[in-house]
Write a protein that holds these residues in place. Structure first.
Motif: not given
Length: 113
Positions: A10, A12, A15, A48-49, A51, A76, A78
């Protein structure tokens, strides 16, 4: 039977809103149930994202720990699904349906034996 990793990539950024995600998650749940009924589903999870990641890098006799993703990028990992199917064609069939539901790229990769 062979296991394959279906990786969902997905972009960056934030969401999507719940109104966009709700029908996607509903269809994804239906697909997971179909995979289970077919005996193909092994495991699936969203992440999770990027980061929120922690990266550990060996450096001499030590290991350096840093926050954030391994590399900077525009997308990244997802989420993912692991399937156990007869062959690559079967894995691609499930991945095709997954990509249509999540409207994101899906990479298919076999596990080593």
């Amino acid at each position: 039977m062979s296991q394959y990793l279906l990786s969902i990539y997905q972009p960056d950024g934030p969401v999507p809103d719940a109104e966009i995600l709700k029908p996607i998650m509903r269809e994804l749940g239906t697909l997971n149930e179909e995979m289970k009924a077919a005996g193909a589903w092994v495991f699936a999870a969203g992440l999770y994202p990027a980061d929120t990641a922690t990266v550990l890098r060996p450096q001499g006799d030590d290991v350096l720990i840093t926050d954030g993703p391994f590399t900077e990028g525009k997308e990244h990992l997802g989420g993912f699904t692991v399937v156990d199917v007869d062959d690559l064609d079967a894995a691609l069939g499930w991945a095709r349906r997954l990509a249509k539901i999540v409207t994101l790229p899906v990479e298919v990769r076999p596990f080593q034996h």
